[in-house]
Design an enzyme around this catalytic site. Sequence first.
Site, PDB file in Angstrom:
ATOM      1  N   ASP A  66      73.154  38.007  60.869  1.00  9.96           N
ATOM      2  CA  ASP A  66      72.563  39.260  60.375  1.00  9.96           C
ATOM      3  C   ASP A  66      71.379  38.951  59.457  1.00  9.96           C
ATOM      4  O   ASP A  66      71.477  39.097  58.245  1.00  9.96           O
ATOM      5  CB  ASP A  66      73.644  40.064  59.640  1.00  9.96           C
ATOM      6  N   LYS A  68      68.373  40.414  60.157  1.00 11.58           N
ATOM      7  CA  LYS A  68      67.505  41.611  60.270  1.00 11.58           C
ATOM      8  C   LYS A  68      66.040  41.198  60.427  1.00 11.58           C
ATOM      9  O   LYS A  68      65.186  41.476  59.589  1.00 11.58           O
ATOM     10  CB  LYS A  68      67.680  42.531  59.055  1.00 11.58           C
ATOM     11  N   ASP A  71      59.046  40.571  62.219  1.00 11.17           N
ATOM     12  CA  ASP A  71      57.866  39.715  62.071  1.00 11.17           C
ATOM     13  C   ASP A  71      56.990  39.965  63.297  1.00 11.17           C
ATOM     14  O   ASP A  71      57.299  40.854  64.109  1.00 11.17           O
ATOM     15  CB  ASP A  71      58.309  38.240  61.978  1.00 11.17           C
TER      16      ASP A  71
HETATM   17  O1  LIG Z   1      72.637  48.953  57.057  1.00  5.95           O
HETATM   18  C1  LIG Z   1      73.244  47.878  56.803  1.00  5.95           C
HETATM   19  C2  LIG Z   1      73.046  46.719  57.522  1.00  5.95           C
HETATM   20  C3  LIG Z   1      73.765  45.599  57.205  1.00  5.95           C
HETATM   21  N1  LIG Z   1      74.651  45.596  56.188  1.00  5.95           N
HETATM   22  C4  LIG Z   1      75.392  44.351  55.901  1.00  5.95           C
HETATM   23  O2  LIG Z   1      76.794  44.571  56.057  1.00  5.95           O
HETATM   24  C5  LIG Z   1      77.524  43.940  55.040  1.00  5.95           C
HETATM   25  C6  LIG Z   1      78.318  44.956  54.269  1.00  5.95           C
HETATM   26  O3  LIG Z   1      79.031  44.331  53.227  1.00  5.95           O
HETATM   27  P1  LIG Z   1      80.009  45.128  52.259  1.00  5.95           P
HETATM   28  O4  LIG Z   1      80.397  44.093  51.232  1.00  5.95           O
HETATM   29  O5  LIG Z   1      81.173  45.600  53.098  1.00  5.95           O
HETATM   30  O6  LIG Z   1      79.244  46.258  51.651  1.00  5.95           O
HETATM   31  C7  LIG Z   1      76.525  43.163  54.176  1.00  5.95           C
HETATM   32  O7  LIG Z   1      76.516  41.835  54.630  1.00  5.95           O
HETATM   33  C8  LIG Z   1      75.183  43.821  54.479  1.00  5.95           C
HETATM   34  O8  LIG Z   1      74.121  42.906  54.454  1.00  5.95           O
HETATM   35  C9  LIG Z   1      74.851  46.743  55.468  1.00  5.95           C
HETATM   36  O9  LIG Z   1      75.658  46.782  54.521  1.00  5.95           O
HETATM   37  N2  LIG Z   1      74.151  47.868  55.810  1.00  5.95           N
END
Ligand SMILES: O=c1ccn([C@@H]2O[C@H](COP(=O)(O)O)[C@@H](O)[C@H]2O)c(=O)[nH]1
Length: 238
Positions: A66, A68, A71
């Site tokens: 992840d 994201k 570029d």
């Molecule tokens: O819109 C988004 C995209 C990615 N994330 C990612 O998910 C996890 C959520 O972690 P929690 O600790 O459950 O909040 C985190 O790695 C974010 O980078 C997101 O939250 N929202």
Amino acid sequence: MSAASSDPRDRLIVALDLPSVGAAESVVARIGDAATFYKIGYELGFAGGLGFARELIADGKKVFIDFKLHDIGNTVARGVASLAALGASFATVHAYPQTMRAAMEGKGASPLRILAVTVLTSYDEADLNEAGYAQGVDATVAARVRQAREIGIDGIVCAPTDAAAVRAALGPKRAIVTPGVRPQGASAGDQKRVATPFEAIRSGADHLVVGRPIVTARDPAAAARAVQVEIASALAAS
Ligand SMILES: O=c1ccn([C@@H]2O[C@H](COP(=O)(O)O)[C@@H](O)[C@H]2O)c(=O)[nH]1
């Protein structure tokens, strides 16, 4: 609903937002068989996490990278090709048309699935306005899903509160992955558009990303299983 597994364990993606490979190894060992799918983001990824991703994959786990990506097209396509070679199952890009097209080209014939991030779950209307977007969250998500679908993206990352509208616009086959998932009583932290695991699955999500409520729990395996119980009951009610 897309062709996601009916095993609740495969529907839960545990976010390993941890500072070192050692910390991640310890959490994964404590979770044991209670999770099959892990997400690696900036914190662990920039601290040796891509090597750890290889180890997880060799151990039969699925891995979601992840980062994201956003570029120029050439850089995105080549970065995605490297993630495909790593053996990742999911990777994210921001839902900008040029970026999504480049990512789909970069993955080639590999099984890597590209997920487009619509509007971050930590954003509300005010955050989006502050970033210069005049239209609100719902309209921005809808526009990005429409473009992602036209491009043929593999899946969407959205808030669980958006999942029903996204499912209606995306159709039944492509994946919906929702972070911003909080079991009843868990702290939302910096997340602004949240729902419970049960609500997220009932709204059409295929996979739920859960980080802090599991990795900071006294018993991460029990916390993961509790989320899966909710997933199972939502699947049974669907
Ligand atoms: O819109 C988004 C995209 C990615 N994330 C990612 O998910 C996890 C959520 O972690 P929690 O600790 O459950 O909040 C985190 O790695 C974010 O980078 C997101 O939250 N929202």
